[in-house]
Scaffold this motif. Structure first.
Motif, PDB file in Angstrom:
ATOM      1  N   LEU A   1       5.494  11.892 -12.079  1.00 46.58           N
ATOM      2  CA  LEU A   1       4.916  11.609 -13.395  1.00 46.58           C
ATOM      3  C   LEU A   1       3.423  11.824 -13.276  1.00 46.58           C
ATOM      4  O   LEU A   1       2.765  11.226 -12.416  1.00 46.58           O
ATOM      5  N   THR A   2       2.876  12.711 -14.126  1.00 44.62           N
ATOM      6  CA  THR A   2       1.444  12.991 -14.121  1.00 44.62           C
ATOM      7  C   THR A   2       0.831  12.438 -15.396  1.00 44.62           C
ATOM      8  O   THR A   2       1.311  12.725 -16.498  1.00 44.62           O
ATOM      9  N   VAL A   3      -0.214  11.629 -15.221  1.00 43.39           N
ATOM     10  CA  VAL A   3      -0.935  11.052 -16.352  1.00 43.39           C
ATOM     11  C   VAL A   3      -2.407  11.387 -16.185  1.00 43.39           C
ATOM     12  O   VAL A   3      -3.007  11.072 -15.155  1.00 43.39           O
ATOM     13  N   ALA A   4      -2.972  12.041 -17.200  1.00 42.42           N
ATOM     14  CA  ALA A   4      -4.408  12.349 -17.173  1.00 42.42           C
ATOM     15  C   ALA A   4      -5.172  11.078 -17.536  1.00 42.42           C
ATOM     16  O   ALA A   4      -4.959  10.500 -18.598  1.00 42.42           O
ATOM     17  N   ILE A   5      -6.035  10.626 -16.632  1.00 43.44           N
ATOM     18  CA  ILE A   5      -6.853   9.448 -16.884  1.00 43.44           C
ATOM     19  C   ILE A   5      -8.034   9.855 -17.775  1.00 43.44           C
ATOM     20  O   ILE A   5      -8.330   9.213 -18.768  1.00 43.44           O
ATOM     21  N   ASP A   6      -8.683  10.920 -17.391  1.00 41.03           N
ATOM     22  CA  ASP A   6      -9.743  11.530 -18.199  1.00 41.03           C
ATOM     23  C   ASP A   6      -9.853  12.985 -17.749  1.00 41.03           C
ATOM     24  O   ASP A   6      -8.985  13.473 -17.025  1.00 41.03           O
ATOM     25  N   GLU A   7     -10.892  13.683 -18.154  1.00 41.39           N
ATOM     26  CA  GLU A   7     -10.962  15.116 -17.828  1.00 41.39           C
ATOM     27  C   GLU A   7     -11.238  15.401 -16.361  1.00 41.39           C
ATOM     28  O   GLU A   7     -11.105  16.534 -15.911  1.00 41.39           O
ATOM     29  N   THR A   8     -11.579  14.375 -15.578  1.00 45.38           N
ATOM     30  CA  THR A   8     -11.867  14.610 -14.164  1.00 45.38           C
ATOM     31  C   THR A   8     -10.875  13.927 -13.217  1.00 45.38           C
ATOM     32  O   THR A   8     -10.967  14.092 -12.011  1.00 45.38           O
TER      33      THR A   8
ATOM     34  N   SER B   1      -6.621  12.495 -12.604  1.00 47.50           N
ATOM     35  CA  SER B   1      -5.214  12.344 -12.981  1.00 47.50           C
ATOM     36  C   SER B   1      -4.520  11.449 -11.973  1.00 47.50           C
ATOM     37  O   SER B   1      -4.902  11.393 -10.802  1.00 47.50           O
ATOM     38  N   LYS B   2      -3.503  10.760 -12.437  1.00 42.75           N
ATOM     39  CA  LYS B   2      -2.656   9.932 -11.578  1.00 42.75           C
ATOM     40  C   LYS B   2      -1.310  10.626 -11.480  1.00 42.75           C
ATOM     41  O   LYS B   2      -0.687  10.934 -12.493  1.00 42.75           O
ATOM     42  N   VAL B   3      -0.879  10.910 -10.264  1.00 41.43           N
ATOM     43  CA  VAL B   3       0.434  11.501 -10.021  1.00 41.43           C
ATOM     44  C   VAL B   3       1.262  10.468  -9.263  1.00 41.43           C
ATOM     45  O   VAL B   3       0.894  10.063  -8.162  1.00 41.43           O
ATOM     46  N   THR B   4       2.346  10.035  -9.892  1.00 40.82           N
ATOM     47  CA  THR B   4       3.238   9.065  -9.264  1.00 40.82           C
ATOM     48  C   THR B   4       4.521   9.776  -8.870  1.00 40.82           C
ATOM     49  O   THR B   4       5.193  10.375  -9.713  1.00 40.82           O
TER      50      THR B   4
ATOM     51  N   PHE C   1      -2.703   9.581  -6.022  1.00 44.58           N
ATOM     52  CA  PHE C   1      -1.259   9.587  -5.818  1.00 44.58           C
ATOM     53  C   PHE C   1      -0.716   8.170  -5.733  1.00 44.58           C
ATOM     54  O   PHE C   1      -1.315   7.291  -5.108  1.00 44.58           O
ATOM     55  N   GLY C   2       0.436   7.962  -6.363  1.00 45.84           N
ATOM     56  CA  GLY C   2       1.147   6.690  -6.295  1.00 45.84           C
ATOM     57  C   GLY C   2       2.611   6.949  -5.979  1.00 45.84           C
ATOM     58  O   GLY C   2       3.101   8.084  -6.110  1.00 45.84           O
ATOM     59  N   TYR C   3       3.315   5.905  -5.575  1.00 45.52           N
ATOM     60  CA  TYR C   3       4.698   6.056  -5.128  1.00 45.52           C
ATOM     61  C   TYR C   3       5.523   4.875  -5.625  1.00 45.52           C
ATOM     62  O   TYR C   3       5.128   3.722  -5.439  1.00 45.52           O
ATOM     63  N   THR C   4       6.671   5.154  -6.236  1.00 43.62           N
ATOM     64  CA  THR C   4       7.572   4.080  -6.647  1.00 43.62           C
ATOM     65  C   THR C   4       8.381   3.618  -5.433  1.00 43.62           C
ATOM     66  O   THR C   4       8.536   4.378  -4.467  1.00 43.62           O
ATOM     67  N   PRO C   5       8.932   2.407  -5.490  1.00 42.47           N
ATOM     68  CA  PRO C   5       9.826   1.977  -4.400  1.00 42.47           C
ATOM     69  C   PRO C   5      11.032   2.912  -4.240  1.00 42.47           C
ATOM     70  O   PRO C   5      11.482   3.145  -3.122  1.00 42.47           O
ATOM     71  N   GLU C   6      11.514   3.474  -5.350  1.00 40.76           N
ATOM     72  CA  GLU C   6      12.635   4.416  -5.279  1.00 40.76           C
ATOM     73  C   GLU C   6      12.246   5.672  -4.515  1.00 40.76           C
ATOM     74  O   GLU C   6      13.036   6.193  -3.730  1.00 40.76           O
ATOM     75  N   PHE C   7      11.019   6.140  -4.731  1.00 41.98           N
ATOM     76  CA  PHE C   7      10.557   7.313  -3.980  1.00 41.98           C
ATOM     77  C   PHE C   7      10.443   6.968  -2.500  1.00 41.98           C
ATOM     78  O   PHE C   7      10.895   7.744  -1.644  1.00 41.98           O
ATOM     79  N   LEU C   8       9.833   5.839  -2.187  1.00 36.48           N
ATOM     80  CA  LEU C   8       9.641   5.468  -0.780  1.00 36.48           C
ATOM     81  C   LEU C   8      10.979   5.349  -0.051  1.00 36.48           C
ATOM     82  O   LEU C   8      11.106   5.797   1.092  1.00 36.48           O
ATOM     83  N   LYS C   9      11.977   4.784  -0.721  1.00 36.62           N
ATOM     84  CA  LYS C   9      13.301   4.643  -0.110  1.00 36.62           C
ATOM     85  C   LYS C   9      13.948   6.015   0.100  1.00 36.62           C
ATOM     86  O   LYS C   9      14.484   6.300   1.175  1.00 36.62           O
TER      87      LYS C   9
END
Length: 115
Positions: free
Chosen positions: A76-83, A85-88, A8-16
């Motif tokens: 935003l979900t990005v598959a890094i590989d089959e095991t 994913s990054k969800v921002t 999981f990741g977070y943008t500054p806009e989300f944090l605010k």
């Protein structure tokens, strides 16, 4: 193949926006944890808006409205590989404050964060 790992990741806009919601609703931190748990169980949770962007419905317990009248989280979900994913998390808003987020605002957040 084992379970998919979600980073999981977070943008500054989300944090605010999340900080503002947390001030209004004391259950927000727990509600956000429950949302992350829902995503771990189902990486395709929420409505697909295209290009990996999803609108997630999140109940706010202290508001007492359930998912339908709670908050919305744009991710935003990005598959890094089959095991893995990054969800921002891009942005959060209270459904009672704003019906929908504009496409232009989502595009601006993506551009501002090089996503």
């Amino acid at each position: 193949m084992g379970p998919i790992v979600i980073d999981f990741g977070y943008t500054p806009e989300f944090l605010k926006s999340a900080k503002s919601l947390a001030k209004r609703y004391r259950s927000f931190a727990d509600d956000l944890k429950n949302l992350r748990d829902d995503i771990i169980k189902n990486p395709f949770y929420g409505d697909d808006l295209g290009n990996g962007i999803r609108k997630l419905r999140m109940a706010i317990k202290s508001k007492g409205k359930g998912k339908r009248g709670g908050a919305r989280v744009i991710s935003l979900t990005v598959a890094i590989d089959e095991t893995m994913s990054k969800v921002t998390f891009l942005y959060a808003y209270d459904k009672s404050d704003m019906e929908n987020i504009s496409d232009s605002k989502i595009k601006q957040i993506l551009a501002d964060n090089n996503l």
